[in-house]
Design a protein around this motif. Structure first.
Motif, mmCIF file in Angstrom:
data_model
loop_
_atom_site.group_PDB
_atom_site.id
_atom_site.type_symbol
_atom_site.label_atom_id
_atom_site.label_comp_id
_atom_site.label_asym_id
_atom_site.label_seq_id
_atom_site.Cartn_x
_atom_site.Cartn_y
_atom_site.Cartn_z
ATOM 1 N N ILE A 22 25.014 19.966 14.031
ATOM 2 C CA ILE A 22 23.881 19.594 13.184
ATOM 3 C C ILE A 22 22.845 18.809 13.982
ATOM 4 O O ILE A 22 21.642 18.963 13.778
ATOM 5 C CB ILE A 22 24.377 18.783 11.965
ATOM 6 C CG1 ILE A 22 25.226 19.672 11.044
ATOM 7 C CG2 ILE A 22 23.201 18.193 11.189
ATOM 8 C CD1 ILE A 22 25.981 18.912 9.963
ATOM 9 N N ASN A 94 23.255 10.856 13.075
ATOM 10 C CA ASN A 94 24.063 12.017 12.742
ATOM 11 C C ASN A 94 25.415 12.065 13.451
ATOM 12 O O ASN A 94 26.313 12.769 12.999
ATOM 13 C CB ASN A 94 23.267 13.281 13.088
ATOM 14 C CG ASN A 94 24.109 14.525 13.035
ATOM 15 O OD1 ASN A 94 24.473 14.981 11.958
ATOM 16 N ND2 ASN A 94 24.450 15.061 14.204
ATOM 17 N N ASN A 144 21.049 8.985 7.313
ATOM 18 C CA ASN A 144 22.407 8.842 7.832
ATOM 19 C C ASN A 144 23.267 10.018 7.369
ATOM 20 O O ASN A 144 23.185 10.420 6.203
ATOM 21 C CB ASN A 144 23.033 7.538 7.340
ATOM 22 C CG ASN A 144 22.237 6.321 7.754
ATOM 23 O OD1 ASN A 144 21.738 6.250 8.873
ATOM 24 N ND2 ASN A 144 22.119 5.350 6.847
ATOM 25 N N THR A 145 24.082 10.531 8.254
ATOM 26 C CA THR A 145 24.949 11.640 7.880
ATOM 27 C C THR A 145 26.250 11.125 7.291
ATOM 28 O O THR A 145 27.044 10.484 7.983
ATOM 29 C CB THR A 145 25.244 12.554 9.077
ATOM 30 O OG1 THR A 145 24.024 13.134 9.546
ATOM 31 C CG2 THR A 145 26.185 13.692 8.673
ATOM 32 N N SER A 147 28.968 12.971 4.205
ATOM 33 C CA SER A 147 29.724 14.216 4.083
ATOM 34 C C SER A 147 30.085 14.391 2.617
ATOM 35 O O SER A 147 30.033 13.431 1.844
ATOM 36 C CB SER A 147 31.000 14.123 4.933
ATOM 37 O OG SER A 147 31.930 15.130 4.595
ATOM 38 N N LYS A 164 33.015 7.903 5.568
ATOM 39 C CA LYS A 164 31.851 8.593 5.015
ATOM 40 C C LYS A 164 31.436 8.007 3.668
ATOM 41 O O LYS A 164 30.242 7.997 3.337
ATOM 42 C CB LYS A 164 32.137 10.091 4.904
ATOM 43 C CG LYS A 164 32.261 10.797 6.255
ATOM 44 C CD LYS A 164 30.991 10.659 7.090
ATOM 45 C CE LYS A 164 31.028 11.506 8.343
ATOM 46 N NZ LYS A 164 29.783 11.409 9.144
ATOM 47 N N PRO A 190 26.652 16.811 4.036
ATOM 48 C CA PRO A 190 26.877 18.236 4.280
ATOM 49 C C PRO A 190 28.239 18.686 3.767
ATOM 50 O O PRO A 190 29.230 17.948 3.832
ATOM 51 C CB PRO A 190 26.810 18.363 5.812
ATOM 52 C CG PRO A 190 26.148 17.101 6.276
ATOM 53 C CD PRO A 190 26.522 16.050 5.282
ATOM 54 N N VAL A 227 21.320 22.268 7.160
ATOM 55 C CA VAL A 227 21.504 20.830 6.980
ATOM 56 C C VAL A 227 20.371 20.069 7.660
ATOM 57 O O VAL A 227 19.833 19.092 7.125
ATOM 58 C CB VAL A 227 22.872 20.400 7.533
ATOM 59 C CG1 VAL A 227 23.072 18.898 7.328
ATOM 60 C CG2 VAL A 227 23.993 21.187 6.872
ATOM 61 N N ALA A 231 17.544 17.055 6.436
ATOM 62 C CA ALA A 231 17.283 15.795 7.134
ATOM 63 C C ALA A 231 15.813 15.668 7.505
ATOM 64 O O ALA A 231 15.224 14.585 7.393
ATOM 65 C CB ALA A 231 18.160 15.707 8.380
#
Length: 256
Positions: A22, A94, A144-145, A147, A164, A190, A227, A231
């Motif tokens: 990603i 990420n 911020n990633t 999940s 997460k 994601p 994804v 973002a």
């Protein structure tokens, strides 16, 4: 064909975990949308090759290999952005790390530490200098990633799920604290995405991909670019009244 500038035109954007998956997709999407880029990841050679390819396509890119678990390295990457481009407008935190499927009572302490240090402390380490730079610049946007594992429980992945979920809490806290200063902080969650890590997981666990497809209204695996597009939107002014939110990019998996 439209000649309108991209939605990140002229913005200085930082992407962590940019050497693959990603993060690499985000680097390409952000560059296409007109951002000037600062890329970081642990794998220096892959990072260098990606930056070189983007430059060949006309993007303004600088990069620095760094481990997100190291707060001094995080400060150095943000300092590079300000030194090279004069400011920081957007950041996509990420970089992440997953685990094998191990029951909680058998999970080793060092696995927990590795996952939490990357997925949570890595975001924390970058958030602080990013926010400081954006306060100086008068505002910005951070993504911020998390999940789907930050929204619902996933069995036999307790450290990942915990980290997460915590990323979402940290995102909300930062959004509440800095909204009045013109800094927006959001998260993406994601679902199953065709990264190297996920592809390897599927290969080691036959049948898992098909089972996840059956549980997803859009029964397929996402492309990393899909994804990255989410973002990019959250980093752009097109999402100017969105902060503290978590956007699920999961084909409807968490909607059921």
């Amino acid at each position: 064909m439209s000649t309108a500038p991209g939605m990140l035109h002229g913005k200085v954007a930082l992407v962590t975990g940019a050497s693959s998956g990603i993060g690499a997709a985000a680097a390409r999407v952000f560059a296409r949308e007109g951002a000037r880029l600062v890329l970081t990841a642990r794998r220096a050679e892959r990072l260098h090759d990606l930056a070189a390819a983007l430059r060949e396509d006309g993007a303004e890119v600088t990069h620095l290999a760094a481990d997100v678990r190291d707060p001094a390295a995080a400060r150095a990457v943000v300092a590079l952005a300000v030194e090279r481009f004069g400011r920081l407008d957007a950041a996509f935190n990420n970089a992440g790390y997953g685990t094998g499927r191990t029951p909680l009572h058998l999970m080793a302490d060092e696995v927990y530490d590795a996952v939490v240090d990357t997925n949570l402390r890595g975001v924390w380490n970058f958030l602080r200098p990013e926010i400081a730079a954006m306060l100086t610049a008068g505002g910005g946007a951070i993504v911020n990633t998390s999940s789907t594992g930050g929204l619902v429980a996933t069995p036999v992945a307790a450290p990942y799920v915990a980290s997460k979920h915590a990323v979402i809490g940290l995102t909300k806290a930062a959004a509440a604290e800095y909204g009045a200063h013109g800094i927006r902080v959001n998260a993406i969650a994601p679902g199953i995405t065709g990264t190297e890590m996920v592809t390897d997981w599927f290969a080691a666990n036959p049948g898992v991909e098909e089972a996840l497809h059956r549980a997803t209204p859009q029964p397929r695996t996402a492309r990393p670019e899909e994804v990255a597009e989410a973002a990019a939107w959250l980093c752009s002014d097109r999402s100017s009244f969105v902060t503290g939110a978590t956007l699920a990019v999961d084909g409807g998996f968490t909607a059921l």
